[in-house]
Design an enzyme around this catalytic site. Sequence first.
Site, PDB file in Angstrom:
ATOM      1  N   CYS A   1      32.299 -11.654 -25.117  1.00 37.64           N
ATOM      2  CA  CYS A   1      32.833 -11.359 -26.453  1.00 37.64           C
ATOM      3  C   CYS A   1      33.440 -12.590 -27.118  1.00 37.64           C
ATOM      4  CB  CYS A   1      33.860 -10.239 -26.359  1.00 37.64           C
ATOM      5  SG  CYS A   1      33.106  -8.714 -25.779  1.00 37.64           S
TER       6      CYS A   1
ATOM      7  N   HIS B   1      37.607 -10.114 -32.936  1.00 37.29           N
ATOM      8  CA  HIS B   1      36.559  -9.461 -32.148  1.00 37.29           C
ATOM      9  C   HIS B   1      36.808  -7.953 -32.215  1.00 37.29           C
ATOM     10  CE1 HIS B   1      33.847  -8.271 -29.120  1.00 37.29           C
ATOM     11  NE2 HIS B   1      34.790  -7.936 -28.254  1.00 37.29           N
TER      12      HIS B   1
ATOM     13  N   ASN C   1      31.310  -2.311 -30.545  1.00 32.21           N
ATOM     14  CA  ASN C   1      31.471  -3.665 -30.028  1.00 32.21           C
ATOM     15  C   ASN C   1      30.086  -4.290 -29.832  1.00 32.21           C
ATOM     16  OD1 ASN C   1      31.992  -5.963 -28.541  1.00 32.21           O
ATOM     17  ND2 ASN C   1      33.359  -4.970 -27.074  1.00 32.21           N
TER      18      ASN C   1
HETATM   19  O1  UT7 Z   1      35.078  -6.586 -25.616  1.00 29.41           O
HETATM   20  C1  UT7 Z   1      35.392  -6.911 -24.313  1.00 29.41           C
HETATM   21  C2  UT7 Z   1      36.751  -6.530 -23.984  1.00 29.41           C
HETATM   22  N1  UT7 Z   1      36.854  -5.113 -23.841  1.00 29.41           N
HETATM   23  C3  UT7 Z   1      37.895  -4.494 -24.318  1.00 29.41           C
HETATM   24  O2  UT7 Z   1      38.729  -5.104 -24.929  1.00 29.41           O
HETATM   25  C4  UT7 Z   1      38.021  -3.013 -24.038  1.00 29.41           C
HETATM   26  C5  UT7 Z   1      39.394  -2.716 -23.548  1.00 29.41           C
HETATM   27  N2  UT7 Z   1      39.590  -1.325 -23.189  1.00 29.41           N
HETATM   28  C6  UT7 Z   1      39.607  -0.297 -24.082  1.00 29.41           C
HETATM   29  O3  UT7 Z   1      39.298  -0.489 -25.248  1.00 29.41           O
HETATM   30  C7  UT7 Z   1      40.092   1.040 -23.619  1.00 29.41           C
HETATM   31  O4  UT7 Z   1      40.676   0.925 -22.362  1.00 29.41           O
HETATM   32  C8  UT7 Z   1      38.987   2.141 -23.567  1.00 29.41           C
HETATM   33  C9  UT7 Z   1      38.571   2.532 -24.963  1.00 29.41           C
HETATM   34  C10 UT7 Z   1      37.789   1.628 -22.786  1.00 29.41           C
HETATM   35  C11 UT7 Z   1      39.533   3.387 -22.893  1.00 29.41           C
HETATM   36  O5  UT7 Z   1      40.698   3.843 -23.574  1.00 29.41           O
HETATM   37  P1  UT7 Z   1      42.046   4.191 -22.778  1.00 29.41           P
HETATM   38  O6  UT7 Z   1      43.007   4.643 -23.776  1.00 29.41           O
HETATM   39  O7  UT7 Z   1      42.367   3.009 -21.931  1.00 29.41           O
HETATM   40  O8  UT7 Z   1      41.574   5.436 -21.933  1.00 29.41           O
HETATM   41  P2  UT7 Z   1      41.617   5.620 -20.349  1.00 29.41           P
HETATM   42  O9  UT7 Z   1      40.518   4.848 -19.721  1.00 29.41           O
HETATM   43  O10 UT7 Z   1      43.016   5.399 -19.875  1.00 29.41           O
HETATM   44  O11 UT7 Z   1      41.297   7.141 -20.264  1.00 29.41           O
HETATM   45  C12 UT7 Z   1      42.206   8.147 -20.751  1.00 29.41           C
HETATM   46  C13 UT7 Z   1      41.611   9.506 -20.483  1.00 29.41           C
HETATM   47  C14 UT7 Z   1      41.160   9.669 -19.026  1.00 29.41           C
HETATM   48  O12 UT7 Z   1      41.386  11.005 -18.680  1.00 29.41           O
HETATM   49  P3  UT7 Z   1      42.666  11.403 -17.793  1.00 29.41           P
HETATM   50  O13 UT7 Z   1      42.555  10.607 -16.545  1.00 29.41           O
HETATM   51  O14 UT7 Z   1      43.846  11.021 -18.619  1.00 29.41           O
HETATM   52  O15 UT7 Z   1      42.494  12.870 -17.597  1.00 29.41           O
HETATM   53  C15 UT7 Z   1      39.685   9.398 -19.087  1.00 29.41           C
HETATM   54  O16 UT7 Z   1      38.975  10.044 -18.065  1.00 29.41           O
HETATM   55  O17 UT7 Z   1      40.428   9.688 -21.275  1.00 29.41           O
HETATM   56  C16 UT7 Z   1      39.312   9.979 -20.436  1.00 29.41           C
HETATM   57  N3  UT7 Z   1      38.133   9.352 -21.003  1.00 29.41           N
HETATM   58  C17 UT7 Z   1      37.354   9.930 -21.924  1.00 29.41           C
HETATM   59  N4  UT7 Z   1      37.414  11.119 -22.531  1.00 29.41           N
HETATM   60  C18 UT7 Z   1      36.485  11.387 -23.441  1.00 29.41           C
HETATM   61  C19 UT7 Z   1      37.640   8.102 -20.740  1.00 29.41           C
HETATM   62  N5  UT7 Z   1      36.549   7.880 -21.479  1.00 29.41           N
HETATM   63  C20 UT7 Z   1      36.356   8.982 -22.218  1.00 29.41           C
HETATM   64  C21 UT7 Z   1      35.394   9.341 -23.184  1.00 29.41           C
HETATM   65  N6  UT7 Z   1      35.492  10.546 -23.776  1.00 29.41           N
HETATM   66  N7  UT7 Z   1      34.399   8.525 -23.554  1.00 29.41           N
END
Ligand code: UT7
Length: 330
Positions: A114, A255, A285
């Site tokens: 990225c 980004h 992204n």
């Molecule tokens: O470009 C390169 C660099 N990359 C980045 O900068 C990305 C950085 N990371 C992120 O943007 C975020 O961490 C994500 C968007 C990938 C995820 O968001 P988050 O707020 O960190 O969610 P999480 O992974 O902590 O998940 C929260 C909850 C979980 O459920 P529980 O454990 O709380 O019951 C996940 O299982 O959301 C659930 N979850 C989803 N639910 C619906 C994870 N992915 C999904 C989904 N749809 N697609």
Amino acid sequence: MSKIKAAITSVGHFVPPKVLTNFDLEKLVDTNDEWIRTRTGISERRVAEGGGTSDLAVPAVQMLLKNRGIGAEEIDVIIFATVTPDMFFPATACVLQEKIGAKKAWGFDISAACSGFVYAISLGAQLIETGAYKKVLVVGADKMSSIMDYTDRNTAILFGDGAGAVLLEPSSDEKLGVLDHKLYSDGSGGQYLYMSGGGSLNPPTHETIDKKMHYLVQDGKAVFKVAVKGMADVSEEILQRNNLTGADVDWLIPHQANLRIIDATADRMGLDKSKVMINIGRYGNTTAATIPLALSEWWHEGKVKKGQNLVLASFGAGYTWGAVYVKWAY
Ligand code: UT7
């Protein structure tokens, strides 16, 4: 002593026409539109239906050349930032060179995920500053759909395909152009965002296919924490190095990985949302393409003007991160 600076003298972009909405993804993985929008800011993304990353870059470069009124044969150097090259080799820069007819150019690819575009533009600017080259084409393009596991909700919702390009030329005014850049890498972050299959460590076998090693893998939570801090820190640093405050910045071009990361960076810089280029909602992204894609869209809408202060900032796999300060030259 007068010093040559590199000005961005033209911009171009391209996204493939096919739209993949959050509602389409609801049919592929256990997710929903509301979760994706509130956690990431993304509503839809584009996916290419054929061809390679070079085919996304060609129309972006053609837009740039038309806009500048020059032919591809005038380009001296092509720097192509991507993590989804058409092939490991030859370099996608060479593939692009052939497709656009940039007969006298030499070129190479940059793999910085990225941050590929901020790395590439920093290098391109220095090729101009040495006086050795007059026209450096810097491309950021990725066909992320080619390495997405559309059964993995953690990643499939985030990425899309696109391309953007800028042309660097010697600035007629040394106070205009690419004025500063600060880049970082931290290899200890490699374990949180990668694609393990297909390289020399894990050459393709039936086993690597069965284990889905040819897809992008991300520990989103781990990356999020460092990305929020890394992008905000480096953006603040580039301001301080140039005696600027948020009030001096006309455009932040971040980004586009997650709207919450973008908002945190803008907050740290003391910037109003109206000064931030945000198109993540439409494209997700697109990795190396996010920054030149946004810049080109905004420029074509007439919103980028001579003398404005622009800050480009990114964070991505590697880890890699960085920021570039540009004073718009035309
Ligand atoms: O470009 C390169 C660099 N990359 C980045 O900068 C990305 C950085 N990371 C992120 O943007 C975020 O961490 C994500 C968007 C990938 C995820 O968001 P988050 O707020 O960190 O969610 P999480 O992974 O902590 O998940 C929260 C909850 C979980 O459920 P529980 O454990 O709380 O019951 C996940 O299982 O959301 C659930 N979850 C989803 N639910 C619906 C994870 N992915 C999904 C989904 N749809 N697609």
